[in-house]
Design a protein around this motif. Structure first.
Motif, short mmCIF file in Angstrom:
data_model
loop_
_atom_site.label_atom_id
_atom_site.label_comp_id
_atom_site.label_asym_id
_atom_site.label_seq_id
_atom_site.Cartn_x
_atom_site.Cartn_y
_atom_site.Cartn_z
N UNK A 1 3.31 6.92 -4.61
CA UNK A 1 2.83 7.68 -6.72
C UNK A 1 2.26 8.59 -5.75
N UNK A 2 1.19 8.33 -5.48
CA UNK A 2 -0.14 9.78 -5.38
C UNK A 2 0.33 10.80 -4.73
N UNK B 1 3.41 11.36 -4.75
CA UNK B 1 4.69 12.32 -6.15
C UNK B 1 3.96 12.86 -7.68
N UNK B 2 2.45 12.93 -7.38
CA UNK B 2 1.68 13.34 -8.58
C UNK B 2 1.45 14.47 -8.60
N UNK C 1 4.37 22.10 -8.19
CA UNK C 1 5.71 21.65 -8.53
C UNK C 1 5.56 22.62 -9.93
N UNK C 2 5.12 21.91 -10.60
CA UNK C 2 5.54 22.49 -11.77
C UNK C 2 4.63 23.14 -12.66
N UNK D 1 -5.60 2.64 -2.44
CA UNK D 1 -5.58 3.09 -1.17
C UNK D 1 -6.34 2.99 -0.23
N UNK E 1 2.06 2.92 -2.96
CA UNK E 1 0.57 2.94 -4.21
C UNK E 1 0.05 5.07 -3.32
N UNK E 2 0.47 4.94 -1.84
CA UNK E 2 0.80 6.39 -1.37
C UNK E 2 1.14 7.26 -1.39
N UNK F 1 0.38 -0.93 -0.40
CA UNK F 1 0.31 -0.17 -0.10
C UNK F 1 0.82 1.11 0.40
N UNK G 1 4.72 16.49 -8.33
CA UNK G 1 5.45 16.96 -9.10
C UNK G 1 3.74 17.92 -9.68
N UNK G 2 2.88 17.42 -10.41
CA UNK G 2 1.89 18.63 -10.46
C UNK G 2 1.94 20.53 -9.87
N UNK H 1 2.76 13.60 -14.78
CA UNK H 1 1.62 14.21 -13.70
C UNK H 1 2.78 16.94 -14.03
N UNK I 1 5.58 8.60 -13.88
CA UNK I 1 4.68 9.54 -13.34
C UNK I 1 4.71 10.37 -12.92
#
Lengths: 225, 99
Positions: free
Chosen positions: A9-10, A12-13, A19-20, B95, A6-7, A3, A16-17, B22, B18
């Motif tokens: 990953x979320x 990180x997404x 930050x960019x 999750x 996945x957490x 788990x 990045x969203x 994003x 990823x």
């Protein structure tokens, strides 16, 4: 499966969203300081303005050459005060923001901060030029409302590229700018409210939400890094 | 549970991919250097992962010259947007299975 991955990953997404597309290193503390500078400047302007003799009581003929000179000097001094306040505020903001960016490992000069600066700067410079035009035509009463309105619009425009909360500060400034147009002659008080008090309030809110070193309950959602 | 796992997209199963997706989801485009700086990855790394995503038709590549220097822009495609949205939804379900 795990788990935790996945957490991560979320997270990180999300990081990045934002930050960019958003420059998150804006310093709340610089907002508070800018507000304090504005209040000091407003206080100075207030004393200077209450110093001048009341022209309304005198017939126009009695107004001496000295009166004109002092009026001219007054406008000059007030414009200079405004310029100094602006410069010191920008410098403080730039230094504190650079420091915060360094701490958060965000580059100060990246495509996002460039976009932020352009979107904030264009309406602001337009407003600045418009205010100079108002002074040119001696429509002094509308200078303070115009400053508030254009500054508010600049913040609204910039809010898409940085901490979203500044849109409320922008909206508040636009509203009191519009209200101030109906109270010509009290521009300084509205100016002090918008640039002074509102900055201090919002700077404090931003500081507590994003800058605070100790982890509070709001830290989790606030501080993405 | 098996159903959800099916939606976990293998093409996005790497930190750099990823990250690329994003960034492209929230920007009109991103160029090579922007991706490199934001993700802290090497040239070769970015190149191979963008190539992989392009092969899946999730991103498109536009090459042009800016001041005579080659510039590569990456843009997310409609199918890439859809696939990534599904991927995020699947991750969230894993999750929080109750929601």
């Amino acid at each position: 499966m795990d788990n935790k991955n996945y957490l991560k990953d979320i997270n990180d997404i999300k990081t990045m969203m934002s930050r960019s597309s958003r420059f998150m290193s804006l310093s709340g503390l610089s907002g508070v300081l800018a507000g304090i500078y504005a209040l000091i400047a407003a206080l100075y302007a207030h004393f200077r303005l209450s110093d001048i003799p009341d022209y309304a009581d005198k017939p126009a003929i009695v107004a001496t050459f000295g009166d004109f000179v002092s009026a001219y000097r007054l406008v000059n001094d007030l414009v200079l005060t405004a310029c100094i306040t602006l410069t010191v505020s920008i410098l403080t903001g730039a230094i504190l923001t650079m420091r915060k960016a360094k701490k958060q490992n965000e580059k100060i000069w990246n495509p996002v901060s460039k976009r932020l600066l352009v979107n904030f700067g264009l309406p602001l410079i337009t407003g600045g030029i418009f205010c100079i035009v108002l002074i040119q035509y001696h429509i002094i009463g509308l200078v303070a409302p115009a400053m508030l309105i254009f500054y508010g619009l600049s913040l609204l425009n910039a809010s898409k590229f940085t901490i979203g909360d500044i849109k409320y500060l922008g909206l508040a400034n636009v509203i009191i700018g519009l209200v101030a147009t109906q109270f010509v002659g009290y521009g300084l008080y509205f100016w002090a409210l918008g640039f002074g008090v509102f900055h201090i309030i919002y700077g404090t809110i931003l500081y507590n939400k994003y800058d605070r070193p100790s982890p509070g309950p709001s830290q989790k959602e606030g501080n993405i890094n | 549970m098996k159903n959800i796992i099916q939606h976990i997209n293998k093409a996005f199963d790497h930190r750099v991919r990823l990250g690329i997706m994003s960034i492209l989801m929230v920007n009109d485009f991103a160029d090579f250097n922007m991706l490199k700086e934001l993700l802290g990855a090497t040239d070769g790394n970015i190149a191979s992962h963008t190539k992989a995503l392009e092969k899946e038709a999730y991103i498109s590549i536009e090459k042009s010259f800016i001041n005579r220097k080659p510039n590569t822009r990456y843009i997310v495609t409609a199918s890439g947007r859809e696939a990534f949205t599904k991927h995020i939804e699947a991750l969230e379900k894993l999750i929080n299975p109750n929601e």
